[in-house]
Design an enzyme around this catalytic site. Structure first.
Site, PDB file in Angstrom:
ATOM      1  N   GLY A   1       4.428   2.409 -10.802  1.00  0.00           N
ATOM      2  CA  GLY A   1       3.516   3.550 -10.742  1.00  0.00           C
ATOM      3  C   GLY A   1       3.421   4.329 -12.038  1.00  0.00           C
TER       4      GLY A   1
ATOM      5  CD  GLU B   1       7.787   3.621  -4.147  1.00  0.00           C
ATOM      6  OE1 GLU B   1       7.263   3.397  -3.050  1.00  0.00           O
ATOM      7  OE2 GLU B   1       7.226   3.376  -5.237  1.00  0.00           O
TER       8      GLU B   1
ATOM      9  CD1 TRP C   1      -2.261  -1.934   0.198  1.00  0.00           C
ATOM     10  CD2 TRP C   1      -3.200  -1.027   2.018  1.00  0.00           C
ATOM     11  NE1 TRP C   1      -3.431  -2.611   0.443  1.00  0.00           N
ATOM     12  CE2 TRP C   1      -4.033  -2.069   1.555  1.00  0.00           C
ATOM     13  CE3 TRP C   1      -3.584  -0.321   3.154  1.00  0.00           C
ATOM     14  CZ2 TRP C   1      -5.229  -2.417   2.190  1.00  0.00           C
ATOM     15  CZ3 TRP C   1      -4.771  -0.664   3.784  1.00  0.00           C
ATOM     16  CH2 TRP C   1      -5.595  -1.699   3.306  1.00  0.00           C
ATOM     17  CE  LYS C   2       4.459   1.332  -4.275  1.00  0.00           C
ATOM     18  NZ  LYS C   2       5.004   1.781  -5.542  1.00  0.00           N
TER      19      LYS C   2
ATOM     20  CG  HIS D   1       9.787  -0.566  -2.611  1.00  0.00           C
ATOM     21  ND1 HIS D   1       9.773   0.607  -3.320  1.00  0.00           N
ATOM     22  CD2 HIS D   1       8.782  -1.326  -3.109  1.00  0.00           C
ATOM     23  CE1 HIS D   1       8.779   0.560  -4.206  1.00  0.00           C
ATOM     24  NE2 HIS D   1       8.160  -0.603  -4.094  1.00  0.00           N
TER      25      HIS D   1
ATOM     26  CB  SER E   1       2.326  -0.939 -14.034  1.00  0.00           C
ATOM     27  OG  SER E   1       2.833   0.348 -13.716  1.00  0.00           O
TER      28      SER E   1
ATOM     29  N   GLY F   1       1.354  -2.592  -6.341  1.00  0.00           N
ATOM     30  CA  GLY F   1       1.229  -1.294  -5.673  1.00  0.00           C
ATOM     31  C   GLY F   1      -0.174  -0.738  -5.839  1.00  0.00           C
ATOM     32  N   GLY F   2      -0.351   0.140  -6.824  1.00  0.00           N
ATOM     33  CA  GLY F   2      -1.615   0.856  -7.011  1.00  0.00           C
ATOM     34  C   GLY F   2      -2.844  -0.052  -7.012  1.00  0.00           C
TER      35      GLY F   2
ATOM     36  CD  GLU G   1       8.381  -3.787  -6.665  1.00  0.00           C
ATOM     37  OE1 GLU G   1       7.163  -3.938  -6.729  1.00  0.00           O
ATOM     38  OE2 GLU G   1       8.925  -2.984  -5.903  1.00  0.00           O
TER      39      GLU G   1
HETATM   40  O1  LIG Z   1       6.287  -0.667  -6.221  1.00  0.00           O
HETATM   41  C1  LIG Z   1       5.415  -1.486  -6.452  1.00  0.00           C
HETATM   42  C2  LIG Z   1       5.079  -2.505  -5.458  1.00  0.00           C
HETATM   43  O2  LIG Z   1       6.030  -2.563  -4.452  1.00  0.00           O
HETATM   44  C3  LIG Z   1       4.632  -1.473  -7.702  1.00  0.00           C
HETATM   45  O3  LIG Z   1       3.809  -0.363  -7.687  1.00  0.00           O
HETATM   46  P1  LIG Z   1       2.707  -0.195  -8.844  1.00  0.00           P
HETATM   47  O4  LIG Z   1       1.971  -1.515  -8.933  1.00  0.00           O
HETATM   48  O5  LIG Z   1       1.840   0.929  -8.387  1.00  0.00           O
HETATM   49  O6  LIG Z   1       3.458   0.082 -10.114  1.00  0.00           O
END
Ligand SMILES: O=C(CO)COP(=O)(O)O
Length: 249
Positions: A172, A96, A10-11, A94, A211, A232-233, A166
């Protein structure tokens, strides 16, 4: 056979209401019994999620953890604390965190060791940037990130690690790696693992992230070396995450 795993990261998103909604949707669902399903919410929601998910197959993960068990580290959370809330998985490395918080390969290794110490399964995230891909350095970058950790583990520790590939350019952005691009890198990671031990390499669970959504999950998961997804999203929508979990069964 490797057991598929779908994890929703979920970030810094979600809410108490979303936790409740997941608890409801996943409680009465006819979900595949042979798939591990994990939600990775922000820390403040872990306790509510533990209760809301008690009648569901959903398990919990943490987005990061401090390498230490306790101490004067304002703002940090330890693996020992997370274990008290039945957190079974922990993301480490991750992109990020590597990019926005300058986490190094060494810090990623320390966090992964902390997860192993308390009996959580670490999900080691690796991936190249667009510049690195365009320069033809994808495998070098990914295997450096994997190798910095895996080369220093005992065999018994290596079996506990899950790796999520990833590609940074796919996170994202709505721009998913093609199944072939993802498969190529995953096969490379598995081959690297086989250089330590071929039977461990066969057991290693590899997740694709970037994605992934309800429309493209089945095709990605059909690749021979893709054992699941780090979403993620699409993991912020109950129906989409449910559909992705279904497609892994
Ligand atoms: O970073 C992600 C999962 O850790 C992937 O994010 P998205 O699915 O939003 O691209």
């Amino acid at each position: 056979m490797r057991r598929p795993l779908i994890a929703g990261n979920w970030k810094m998103n979600g809410s108490a209401a979303l936790v409740e909604a997941f608890g409801k949707v996943f409680a009465d669902a006819k979900l595949p019994a042979d798939v591990d399903m994990v939600v990775i919410p922000p820390f403040p929601y872990l306790d509510a999620a533990r209760h809301a998910f008690s009648n569901t197959p959903l398990r919990l993960g943490a987005q990061t953890l401090n390498p230490l068990h306790s101490g004067a580290h304002t703002g940090e959370v330890s693996g020992r604390m997370l274990k008290e809330f039945d957190v079974a998985y922990a993301l480490v490395g991750h992109s990020e965190r590597r990019q926005l918080y300058r986490e190094t390969d060494e810090q990623v290794f320390e966090r992964l060791m902390a997860a192993l110490e308390v009996g959580m399964s670490p999900i080691l995230c690796v991936g190249e940037t667009l510049e690195e891909r365009d320069a033809g350095h994808t495998m070098d970058v990914v295997l450096r990130q994997v190798g910095h950790v895996m080369a220093r583990l005992e065999a018994a520790q290596r079996c506990e690690v899950i790796i999520a590939y990833e590609p940074v350019w796919a996170i994202g952005t709505g721009r998913t790696a093609t199944p072939e691009q993802a498969q190529d890198v995953m096969a490379g990671i598995r081959a690297y693992q086989a250089s330590f031990d071929t039977s461990l390499a066969e057991q290693l669970r590899l997740l694709y992230g970037g994605s992934m959504n309800a429309n493209n999950a089945a095709e990605l998961l059909a690749q021979p070396d893709i054992d699941g997804g780090l979403v993620g999203g699409a993991s912020l929508k109950t129906d989409d995450f449910y559909a992705i979990c279904q497609s892994a069964g």
